[in-house]
Motif scaffolding. Structure first.
Motif, PDB file in Angstrom:
ATOM      1  N   VAL A  49       5.347   7.735  -7.902  1.00  0.00           N
ATOM      2  CA  VAL A  49       4.996   6.834  -6.265  1.00  0.00           C
ATOM      3  C   VAL A  49       5.313   5.770  -5.942  1.00  0.00           C
ATOM      4  O   VAL A  49       4.435   4.601  -6.907  1.00  0.00           O
ATOM      5  CB  VAL A  49       4.284   7.978  -5.795  1.00  0.00           C
ATOM      6  CG1 VAL A  49       4.232   9.694  -6.067  1.00  0.00           C
ATOM      7  CG2 VAL A  49       3.062   7.898  -6.288  1.00  0.00           C
ATOM      8  N   ALA A  50       5.774   5.196  -4.804  1.00  0.00           N
ATOM      9  CA  ALA A  50       4.947   3.697  -4.111  1.00  0.00           C
ATOM     10  C   ALA A  50       4.423   3.710  -2.835  1.00  0.00           C
ATOM     11  O   ALA A  50       4.411   4.693  -2.113  1.00  0.00           O
ATOM     12  CB  ALA A  50       6.680   3.376  -4.087  1.00  0.00           C
ATOM     13  N   GLN A  51       3.643   3.862  -3.065  1.00  0.00           N
ATOM     14  CA  GLN A  51       2.409   3.292  -1.677  1.00  0.00           C
ATOM     15  C   GLN A  51       2.819   2.449  -0.894  1.00  0.00           C
ATOM     16  O   GLN A  51       3.693   1.144  -0.382  1.00  0.00           O
ATOM     17  CB  GLN A  51       1.264   2.863  -2.532  1.00  0.00           C
ATOM     18  CG  GLN A  51      -0.096   2.376  -1.358  1.00  0.00           C
ATOM     19  CD  GLN A  51      -0.500   3.723  -1.406  1.00  0.00           C
ATOM     20  OE1 GLN A  51      -0.520   5.064  -1.994  1.00  0.00           O
ATOM     21  NE2 GLN A  51      -0.995   4.034   0.115  1.00  0.00           N
ATOM     22  N   ASP A  52       2.826   2.810   0.736  1.00  0.00           N
ATOM     23  CA  ASP A  52       3.714   2.700   1.567  1.00  0.00           C
ATOM     24  C   ASP A  52       3.121   0.896   1.502  1.00  0.00           C
ATOM     25  O   ASP A  52       2.121   1.320   1.546  1.00  0.00           O
ATOM     26  CB  ASP A  52       3.438   3.023   2.803  1.00  0.00           C
ATOM     27  CG  ASP A  52       4.570   4.359   2.451  1.00  0.00           C
ATOM     28  OD1 ASP A  52       5.740   3.513   2.242  1.00  0.00           O
ATOM     29  OD2 ASP A  52       4.560   5.520   3.415  1.00  0.00           O
ATOM     30  N   GLN A  53       3.812  -0.191   1.941  1.00  0.00           N
ATOM     31  CA  GLN A  53       3.076  -1.628   1.996  1.00  0.00           C
ATOM     32  C   GLN A  53       1.957  -1.566   3.229  1.00  0.00           C
ATOM     33  O   GLN A  53       0.934  -2.028   3.009  1.00  0.00           O
ATOM     34  CB  GLN A  53       3.966  -2.870   3.043  1.00  0.00           C
ATOM     35  CG  GLN A  53       4.474  -2.562   1.704  1.00  0.00           C
ATOM     36  CD  GLN A  53       3.662  -3.618   0.801  1.00  0.00           C
ATOM     37  OE1 GLN A  53       3.464  -4.021   0.186  1.00  0.00           O
ATOM     38  NE2 GLN A  53       4.887  -3.365  -0.633  1.00  0.00           N
ATOM     39  N   ASP A  54       2.206  -0.775   4.496  1.00  0.00           N
ATOM     40  CA  ASP A  54       1.093  -0.548   5.742  1.00  0.00           C
ATOM     41  C   ASP A  54       0.080  -0.171   5.120  1.00  0.00           C
ATOM     42  O   ASP A  54      -1.552  -0.105   4.805  1.00  0.00           O
ATOM     43  CB  ASP A  54       1.348  -0.766   6.775  1.00  0.00           C
ATOM     44  CG  ASP A  54       2.365  -1.171   7.511  1.00  0.00           C
ATOM     45  OD1 ASP A  54       2.554  -2.352   7.101  1.00  0.00           O
ATOM     46  OD2 ASP A  54       3.278  -0.604   7.272  1.00  0.00           O
TER      47      ASP A  54
END
Length: 60
Positions: A49-54
């Motif tokens: 998973v990648a954390q959304d920037q915001d």
């Protein structure tokens, strides 16, 4: 998992000594992506998973 995107899905029942989710995450990190591996117990799978920037800015 609020604010996270699932990039890849790997069944947990892989061959002994095989870590495909960790290997995939390592390749992505080498390209500069911020990812982690988590276990989805309901699906018996590992997720990259990648954390959304915001969302990442808000949590830490």
């Amino acid at each position: 998992m609020t604010g996270a995107r699932v990039l890849e899905f790997f069944p947990a029942g892989g061959p002994r000594g095989s870590w495909p989710a960790e290997e995939s995450a390592a390749r992505r990190r080498a390209r500069g992506e911020t990812v982690r591996v988590v276990m989805d117990l309901d699906q018996d799978a590992f997720l990259v998973v990648a954390q959304d920037q915001d969302a990442g800015a808000l949590t830490g």
